[in-house]
Design a protein around this motif. Structure first.
Motif: not given
Length: 240
Positions: A132-141, A182-190
């Protein structure tokens, strides 16, 4: 002989003689409504509601980030010459790379915030919270990218064709490398991974809850007392 007439004891005197019963009566008189009332908690709500809330946060974060990205970036320009050629200074070339760099920085910060929100909304979902966090980061980016591009400028080829000598033509506002998303997904998964590891270490610490310790201690003491009484009874019977 003098008559001693029995008088009924008052409630206060009875309570004074029996303190245990008075305490239990006072405790039972406490209304249960106060203890049973609980504040509404979003984490205990329906999963669909929490997903909608998180989707709204993702879109809002992307829109705000897109406006911030466009406001910070200074779009470089080409200078047209008398012969129709265009030139760009070295400083302007550096500003092209700054567009992607600022997008990456904003994506890392926004991704961290989205990861915290995902863990706060889905603490007991399990491993799907990472997805959920990864998809949310990619969508927000992606929303940030779209909002920034829509603010322009765009159509560089048409603008350069209509330019005259000495005009400065800004380049199109765009992201030059899609891998920055991809940085958005990385920041959300940390944050999700950090919280998951910390909670796992807390569960595996091996410490028993206080209630279980108290129950085990009480059981051991009761067993010890009963065992001592049994030994004493056996010894006395043998002596008799």
């Amino acid at each position: 002989m003098s008559d001693f007439r029995s008088k009924p004891m008052s409630d206060a005197a009875a309570n004074a003689d029996l303190p245990g019963e008075a305490v239990s009566t006072a405790e039972s008189s406490i209304p249960l409504d106060r203890t049973s009332r609980r504040r509404p908690n979003l984490t205990s709500g329906p999963l669909s509601t929490r997903l909608l809330v998180y989707a709204g946060v993702v879109v809002l974060a992307g829109v705000i980030s897109g406006w911030v990205w466009h406001a910070i970036v200074k779009v470089p320009s080409y200078l047209t010459g008398d012969d129709g050629s265009v030139q760009m200074t070295e400083r302007a070339v550096g500003q092209i790379f700054s567009m992607d760099a600022i997008y990456v920085i904003i994506g890392l910060l926004a991704g961290l915030a989205l990861g915290l929100v995902a863990w706060a909304l889905f603490p007991r979902v399990g491993w799907p919270v990472a997805a959920i966090a990864t998809v949310g980061g990619l969508a927000s980016g992606a929303v940030c990218w779209l909002v920034g591009v829509l603010q322009g400028p765009s159509g560089f080829a048409e603008r350069i064709a209509e330019a005259s000598s000495g005009d400065r033509i800004p380049i199109d506002f765009q992201l030059h490398t899609a891998s920055a998303l991809l940085v958005w997904a990385l920041g959300a998964i940390i944050p999700v991974m950090l919280y998951a590891n910390l909670s796992h270490e807390g569960d595996a610490s091996g410490e028993l809850p206080m209630v279980e310790k108290a129950e085990s201690g009480a059981g051991a003491s009761d067993l010890g007392e009963s065992g001592t009484q049994d030994v004493g009874q056996v010894a006395s019977s043998q002596l008799d």
